[in-house]
Design an enzyme around this catalytic site. Structure first.
Site, PDB file in Angstrom:
ATOM      1  CE  LYS A 175       0.954   0.854  -0.784  1.00 40.79           C
ATOM      2  NZ  LYS A 175       2.361   1.233  -0.483  1.00 40.79           N
ATOM      3  CE  LYS A 188       8.548  -1.686  -4.163  1.00 37.86           C
ATOM      4  NZ  LYS A 188       9.612  -1.592  -3.187  1.00 37.86           N
ATOM      5  CE  LYS A 229       3.561  -3.586   3.237  1.00 32.64           C
ATOM      6  NZ  LYS A 229       4.805  -3.506   2.994  1.00 32.64           N
TER       7      LYS A 229
HETATM    8  P1  ATP Z   1       4.665  -2.442  -0.975  1.00 31.56           P
HETATM    9  O1  ATP Z   1       3.360  -1.708  -1.387  1.00 31.56           O
HETATM   10  O2  ATP Z   1       4.959  -3.736  -1.120  1.00 31.56           O
HETATM   11  O3  ATP Z   1       4.506  -2.183   0.738  1.00 31.56           O
HETATM   12  P2  ATP Z   1       5.971  -0.234  -1.699  1.00 31.56           P
HETATM   13  O4  ATP Z   1       5.433  -0.288  -3.435  1.00 31.56           O
HETATM   14  O5  ATP Z   1       4.913   0.727  -0.969  1.00 31.56           O
HETATM   15  O6  ATP Z   1       5.757  -1.551  -1.101  1.00 31.56           O
HETATM   16  P3  ATP Z   1       8.335   0.716  -0.557  1.00 31.56           P
HETATM   17  O7  ATP Z   1       9.820   0.454  -0.728  1.00 31.56           O
HETATM   18  O8  ATP Z   1       7.657   0.372   0.698  1.00 31.56           O
HETATM   19  O9  ATP Z   1       7.229   0.022  -1.581  1.00 31.56           O
HETATM   20  O10 ATP Z   1       8.382   2.325  -0.737  1.00 31.56           O
HETATM   21  C1  ATP Z   1       9.042   3.327  -1.327  1.00 31.56           C
HETATM   22  C2  ATP Z   1       8.402   4.570  -1.499  1.00 31.56           C
HETATM   23  O11 ATP Z   1       7.280   4.751  -2.268  1.00 31.56           O
HETATM   24  C3  ATP Z   1       7.945   5.001   0.035  1.00 31.56           C
HETATM   25  O12 ATP Z   1       8.092   6.315   0.187  1.00 31.56           O
HETATM   26  C4  ATP Z   1       6.165   4.910  -0.260  1.00 31.56           C
HETATM   27  O13 ATP Z   1       5.543   5.857   0.463  1.00 31.56           O
HETATM   28  C5  ATP Z   1       5.942   5.161  -1.826  1.00 31.56           C
HETATM   29  N1  ATP Z   1       5.112   4.824  -2.394  1.00 31.56           N
HETATM   30  C6  ATP Z   1       4.683   3.371  -2.498  1.00 31.56           C
HETATM   31  N2  ATP Z   1       3.702   3.270  -3.243  1.00 31.56           N
HETATM   32  C7  ATP Z   1       3.082   4.314  -3.610  1.00 31.56           C
HETATM   33  C8  ATP Z   1       1.835   4.691  -4.250  1.00 31.56           C
HETATM   34  N3  ATP Z   1       1.321   3.904  -4.661  1.00 31.56           N
HETATM   35  N4  ATP Z   1       1.932   6.190  -4.471  1.00 31.56           N
HETATM   36  C9  ATP Z   1       2.747   7.064  -3.771  1.00 31.56           C
HETATM   37  N5  ATP Z   1       3.713   6.883  -2.999  1.00 31.56           N
HETATM   38  C10 ATP Z   1       4.105   5.438  -3.039  1.00 31.56           C
END
Ligand code: ATP
Ligand code: LTN
Length: 332
Positions: A197, A200, A114
């Site tokens: 991955k 968001k 990040k």
């Molecule tokens: P960013 O990608 O902006 O860091 P994020 O989409 O990872 O945000 P978070 O709020 O940080 O969102 O994550 C919430 C939960 O979703 C966490 O347990 C994270 O591991 C899970 N998660 C996020 N993206 C994925 C993905 N692509 N596949 C599976 N689990 C995910």
């Protein structure tokens, strides 16, 4: 025997959760609230580690609550709360920072990823100390299980290391938590770029499936999902990352096994398969979206649920904070 404690958190960093958030984490939250003592937290303090707009943070915190409820988190079964309403998170967070080596924190790959986007100098100090606040989130509740996606594995390991060290040095204080990370579905990939991955904050936008998006939007995105030059619907993450990701998504939502899906689509083209994935996703989230939008119309009701959850969370968190202070020699 008392129930095992579960804790997890999600950041209010976007209007809608995406398919990765749901399949990697929140789906397990819903399942684990049965038979466990579950605490689920909207981690708004974590969301402050990057530039945030005040109106958006407020809106997204409420939208996160509405989505969690619509996805099946029940305030009767789980304690649903907002991190900033429980000041013990900040208090234990500081202790966690004091228990973590600078080198140890510097090895966190999420920080490296990040911060490299903005340049290390522009990254906030809070982004660096974020895993220590996450450790506090988990340890305050004496959590046994932490359901998260694969990307959080390293943060859970850090939490276990800090807790183990603290217990050895200052006496038994924290339960050592375990990550609850699925074998299949813990990492959902961007459907336009199936080696990254789904996220968001990064990615193409067109490869991100938001659960609150209108059905037409998601149908269109699945139609143009990236596959490969072959024609066989087969699970092979090396040769067919796009198809494998779509198989994982279909299987998790339809309940059909991957091998049944391979059989069902044997001899059919990628077009048919993509249409089927799109339909499964859209129909799965159609009622959830409607329910979430309905819940958002009654802000007072959402706030009441969150306030009630935060009150319960504070009392559990305070007990851990006091024993931590006591073991550290802080005068109480
Ligand atoms: P960013 O990608 O902006 O860091 P994020 O989409 O990872 O945000 P978070 O709020 O940080 O969102 O994550 C919430 C939960 O979703 C966490 O347990 C994270 O591991 C899970 N998660 C996020 N993206 C994925 C993905 N692509 N596949 C599976 N689990 C995910
Ligand atoms: N770091 C997590 C969000 C998070 C979390 C937690 C998850 C903050 N505190 C405690 C589980 C337990 C993320 O980025 N997804």
């Amino acid at each position: 025997m008392s129930k095992k404690r579960v804790l997890s958190g999600i950041q209010p960093t976007s209007d809608s959760f995406h398919l990765g958030n749901y399949l990697g984490a929140v789906k397990q939250w819903v399942e684990l609230q049965e038979g466990h003592d579950a605490f689920y937290c909207i981690v708004d303090l974590h969301a402050l580690t990057v530039e945030t707009d005040p109106a958006l943070l407020r809106k997204r915190t409420l939208m996160s609550a509405a989505q969690l409820l619509a996805l099946g988190i029940s305030p009767e079964k789980s304690t649903l709360f907002v991190q900033s309403q429980v000041p013990q998170h900040n208090q234990l967070g500081w202790i966690m920072e004091c228990m973590t080596g600078f080198g140890e924190a510097s090895r966190m790959t999420q920080f490296k990823d990040k911060s490299s986007k903005s340049g290390a100098d522009a990254a906030r100090v809070g982004l660096f100390t974020y895993p220590m606040l996450m450790a506090a989130d988990i340890l305050l509740y004496q959590s046994h299980l932490v359901p998260v996606g694969e990307d959080q594995r390293q943060h859970i390991e850090l939490t276990r290391d800090i807790a183990g060290r603290f217990n050895t040095r200052y006496g038994q204080t924290f339960q050592i938590p375990e990550g609850f990370i699925l074998k299949q579905g813990a990492k959902i990939y961007d459907i336009q770029d199936p080696t990254s991955k789904m996220s968001k904050s990064s990615g193409s936008g067109s490869g991100l499936i938001d659960i609150l998006d209108a059905p037409e939007v998601n149908l269109k995105k699945f139609k143009s999902a990236v596959t490969d030059a072959g024609r066989e619907v087969k699970f092979d993450t090396i040769e067919k990352p796009g198809i494998s990701n779509l198989l994982t998504i279909h299987s998790a939502l339809s309940g059909k096994s991957i091998s049944d899906l391979e059989y069902e689509f044997d001899g059919k083209g990628y077009g048919d398969f993509k249409a089927s994935v799109a339909e499964v996703v859209v129909e799965y989230f159609r009622p959830i979206r409607a329910h979430a939008l309905e819940l958002l119309e009654d802000e007072a009701h959402l706030l009441a649920i969150l306030h009630q959850g935060s009150e319960k969370a504070r009392s559990v968190a305070q007990a851990t904070l006091e024993s931590t202070y006591k073991n550290l020699g802080v005068v109480l």
